[in-house]
Design an enzyme around this catalytic site. Sequence first.
Site, PDB file in Angstrom:
ATOM      1  N   GLU A  42      41.312   8.902 -20.218  1.00  0.00           N
ATOM      2  CA  GLU A  42      41.596   8.499 -18.838  1.00  0.00           C
ATOM      3  C   GLU A  42      42.369   7.205 -18.943  1.00  0.00           C
ATOM      4  O   GLU A  42      41.841   6.185 -19.403  1.00  0.00           O
ATOM      5  CB  GLU A  42      40.291   8.329 -18.055  1.00  0.00           C
ATOM      6  CG  GLU A  42      40.483   8.045 -16.581  1.00  0.00           C
ATOM      7  CD  GLU A  42      40.365   6.577 -16.274  1.00  0.00           C
ATOM      8  OE1 GLU A  42      41.431   5.938 -16.042  1.00  0.00           O
ATOM      9  OE2 GLU A  42      39.245   6.062 -16.288  1.00  0.00           O
ATOM     10  N   CYS A  76      41.747   1.520 -12.523  1.00  0.00           N
ATOM     11  CA  CYS A  76      42.690   2.569 -12.921  1.00  0.00           C
ATOM     12  C   CYS A  76      43.073   3.441 -11.741  1.00  0.00           C
ATOM     13  O   CYS A  76      44.084   4.143 -11.789  1.00  0.00           O
ATOM     14  CB  CYS A  76      42.084   3.421 -14.031  1.00  0.00           C
ATOM     15  SG  CYS A  76      40.470   4.126 -13.610  1.00  0.00           S
TER      16      CYS A  76
END
Length: 685
Positions: A259, A298
């Site tokens: 990720e 993120c």
Amino acid sequence: MTDYLPSYIRGEWWTPSSPDRATDVRDSSTGEVITRVSTEGLDLAGALDYARATGHAALAALTFHQRAVLLKQFALALTERKDELYALSARTGATKTDSWVDIDGGIGVLFSYSGKGRRELPNGTVHIDGPVEPLSKDGSFLGRHIYTTLPGVAVQINAFNFPVWGSLEKFAPAFLAGMPTLVKPATPTGYLAEAMVRILIESGLLPDGSLQLVSGSVPGLFENLRLGDLVGFTGSASTAESLKAHPAVQTGGVRFTAETDSINASVLGTDAAEGTPEFDAYVRQLVTEMTTKAGQKCTAIRRAIVPTASADAVIAAVRARIAEKTVLGDPRAEGVTMGPLASLAQRDEVLRRIRELQEAGGEIVVGSTDTPEVRLVDGSTGPASNGAFVSPVLLRFADPQTDAVHSVEAFGPVSSLLTYDTTAEAAALVARGGGSLVTSIATHDPAQAVELAGRIAPFNGRMLLLDRDDARSSTGHGSPLPNLVHGGPGRAGGGEELGGIRAVHHHMQRTAVQGSPEMLTALTGVWHAGAATSSGDRHPFRKSLAELRVGDQIASGSREVTLDDIETFAHFTGDTFYAHMDEEAAAANPFFPGRVAHGYLLVSWAAGLFVDPAPGPVLANYGLEHLRFLTPVSPGDDIRVELTAKQITPRETDEYGEVRWDAVIRNQKDETVATYDVLTLVSKS
């Protein structure tokens, strides 16, 4: 002298003695050294072996439900001591709200997976995936898919922004799957991850070897990994690519999921003009994503994509909201709503990225890169001389096609505004990000939402549709949830952390199994048609959960269906559908030979044929699943039922469990009339 941050390996705490090199970790607001980090002399290979042997054995002895109960207990243990974590979290630059997202969010993941594990997984160690596939005409050869636990260790390589949540969102599904975890937190905030692990260790709840911690670097990690191990990485796309290229991943069978940084977008619909609820919700969300965790998420909005006609209004509204709502300073100071970045190095990196965006044509329209005045811990205001502070910054690009804005991420309180004129242009701008974790769409026009979503879904792991109806209840653009996929294609890494039981499956092997009904029953703990049954003198409903066995069966006598029965049921229930009441119309239907019995009449009668009416271990019937009507029943036909104990699932925290019964109704020709599963709750004793 400042103490070294310890690791926890092979069942004990470990600290380097006198390393040649160590990294100072500083308070992000004051610059004070908190601890030093080094793994010089740490036996990483031994830690991995310990996880594979001791950790795996301890977890393999537990069922999915037993692991799920432990996850809840872990969550409660952390909740009792979360004030300690909040105090440390402030040193990372996190405000109370930021800390809530990280700490309570991580605890919430444990609670969520505890509940999902008990609801959606069996109380065993093998999980069936999908239906049985018949492979022979006589039913003696079957196939199906099962999930079993990987034999290795789940290694976490985490980012600095969420030291608690980032660890727990990987740990929870791995633990539930039965896979031991080795956590490697990012150095700038690793002391908070260490405190979280320490609480879990001190709780005495962790099975031996199920969780280890390495505080610092892990040189040679991939050389010590092998088939059956898994690496879950969170960080930059460039680092992920280099790790993914390692031979251990390319040819050694080590699973790698990533990720990574993501140039996420938020699109303001053309209908969401200034003054609409959608416009206001869009601005609130944009400012929230710029300032929560100082933009170090993120999932934060990096590209604000708005209609050309609304650009100036959005800029003005963002400027006003930041001025009104954002107080920059030490998180321990009263009233501060946005803290510093995690480290001075991160501050310098963000400022460098802002300059890169400016050089590519970005104009700062909100905020500044000047050293800001901040609120200090004593409540006074002063220059941020030793802290990693950056003001919220919004840049505007005259040319929305500029390459840099779609590829350069300033991982801080920074977003860029781009304009569009058509929905197709907006979708194309979203796609320019090369794959994102999330894109939000603020519109109250369903047609526009459908068009945009259809165009951008392939480029996103998640989409948020924001309008006046869900603005208050929405969890927000930047909030991954344990029951939904967290990940995204392309630049976002291509991984899928979270996503409910999907994330558990990432830590397991899906295997096709072929064999006889008897063998598949033994392997899965679920009875398969054709396997042995037991029909003794004692009715299965008279057996407690401890006495009942998979395959216990009752075969009923038969009952004739008459036309009077059909008409009585029709008038009593009000279900006078023509197939039950009109012979000519029913015969004209290609599915029926004439008037037929109601399917629900047959299911009701079947219950009457197999139920034992006296009080006993069976406490309740709480539903039917997979009901299918296969052969119509005409007046004059007989029906009978076979009920077989298919799956027995004790509940770990209750005095009863669930029994799934395989029910088959047949007619006098031995044709299958209906099939379904009956669910009952049965006392353990």
